[in-house]
Design a protein around this motif. Structure first.
Motif, short mmCIF file in Angstrom:
data_model
loop_
_atom_site.label_atom_id
_atom_site.label_comp_id
_atom_site.label_asym_id
_atom_site.label_seq_id
_atom_site.Cartn_x
_atom_site.Cartn_y
_atom_site.Cartn_z
N HIS A 42 0.81 -1.22 0.00
CA HIS A 42 0.00 0.00 0.00
C HIS A 42 0.85 1.28 0.00
O HIS A 42 0.31 2.37 0.13
CB HIS A 42 -0.93 0.00 1.22
N LYS A 43 2.15 1.10 -0.06
CA LYS A 43 3.08 2.25 -0.10
C LYS A 43 2.92 3.18 1.11
O LYS A 43 2.83 4.41 0.98
CB LYS A 43 2.91 3.02 -1.41
N VAL A 44 2.83 2.56 2.29
CA VAL A 44 2.85 3.35 3.53
C VAL A 44 4.01 2.86 4.40
O VAL A 44 4.45 1.72 4.25
CB VAL A 44 1.52 3.23 4.33
N ALA A 45 4.49 3.76 5.25
CA ALA A 45 5.57 3.39 6.17
C ALA A 45 4.98 3.05 7.53
O ALA A 45 4.00 3.67 7.95
CB ALA A 45 6.54 4.55 6.29
N LEU A 46 5.57 2.08 8.21
CA LEU A 46 5.10 1.70 9.55
C LEU A 46 6.17 2.00 10.58
O LEU A 46 7.36 1.75 10.35
CB LEU A 46 4.81 0.20 9.62
N VAL A 47 5.73 2.49 11.73
CA VAL A 47 6.58 2.51 12.93
C VAL A 47 5.85 1.64 13.94
O VAL A 47 4.68 1.87 14.25
CB VAL A 47 6.78 3.94 13.46
N ILE A 48 6.53 0.60 14.41
CA ILE A 48 5.87 -0.42 15.24
C ILE A 48 6.42 -0.37 16.66
O ILE A 48 7.64 -0.43 16.86
CB ILE A 48 6.08 -1.82 14.63
N LYS A 49 5.50 -0.26 17.64
CA LYS A 49 5.90 -0.19 19.05
C LYS A 49 5.14 -1.24 19.85
O LYS A 49 3.97 -1.53 19.54
CB LYS A 49 5.54 1.18 19.66
N GLN A 50 5.78 -1.79 20.86
CA GLN A 50 5.07 -2.65 21.82
C GLN A 50 5.37 -2.11 23.20
O GLN A 50 6.51 -1.76 23.51
CB GLN A 50 5.56 -4.11 21.70
N SER A 51 4.32 -2.02 24.02
CA SER A 51 4.54 -1.55 25.39
C SER A 51 3.62 -2.28 26.36
O SER A 51 2.46 -2.54 26.05
CB SER A 51 4.30 -0.05 25.49
N ASN A 52 4.18 -2.55 27.53
CA ASN A 52 3.38 -3.14 28.61
C ASN A 52 2.86 -2.06 29.56
O ASN A 52 2.27 -2.38 30.59
CB ASN A 52 4.23 -4.16 29.39
N HIS A 53 3.09 -0.80 29.20
CA HIS A 53 2.83 0.30 30.14
C HIS A 53 1.75 1.25 29.61
O HIS A 53 1.92 1.86 28.54
CB HIS A 53 4.12 1.05 30.42
#
Ligand code: DQA
Length: 147
Positions: A42-53
């Motif tokens: 889809h020609k989009v950029a991702l920034v991926i985060k995981q948090s337990n908080h």
């Protein structure tokens, strides 16, 4: 390129070994890999985060617009059912937000039947395992304003 923020909530770092009968055998890294394939298509950029908080998730959502994200894909995990703070952050963020869940929360314990996030999300996709994320991202791309 348009930027989408992906947020994985608490305990999703454990996917792969966490209750595989409910959440499947894919690791979070494998799900992220699937998302990157969809993003490329889809020609989009991702920034991926995981948090337990909780507070950290609130900060990510609250800062998204300022950080030039145009949409958010989120699995709030257990905070789905408890967090007024995350709900308020979603309501205030001014961006399209799609909520996803691996499992069908309505087919599980009654305490999971209420999502505080769904009423303020653009839409919710759940119950399709890792595919919920793939479908959610595709739906979110369609919601991004084109300018
Ligand atoms: C979940 C469902 C939640 O009830 C649970 O607390 C999770 C994962 C899902 O993706 O199915 O951690 O959001």
């Amino acid at each position: 390129m348009k930027k989408i923020l992906v947020i994985h909530g608490p305990n999703l770092n454990l996917l792969g070994t966490r209750e595989p009968g409910i959440y499947g055998h894919l690791t979070l890294a494998a799900i992220n890999q699937k998302l990157k394939v969809v993003a490329k298509k889809h020609k989009v950029a991702l920034v991926i985060k995981q948090s337990n908080h909780e507070g950290q998730i609130v900060d990510l959502i609250g800062g998204a617009k300022k950080n030039r994200f145009c949409a958010i894909l989120i699995n709030p995990a257990a905070y789905t059912h408890t967090s007024v703070a995350i709900r308020d952050a979603v309501a205030a963020c001014g961006l399209a937000v799609v909520e996803v869940h691996l499992s069908n929360i309505y087919a599980r314990e009654s305490f999971r039947h209420k999502s505080l996030i769904s009423p303020v999300a653009s839409g919710t996709i759940l119950g399709f395992g890792a595919n919920s994320y793939v479908l959610g991202l595709a739906a979110l791309v369609d919601l991004i304003p084109s300018k």
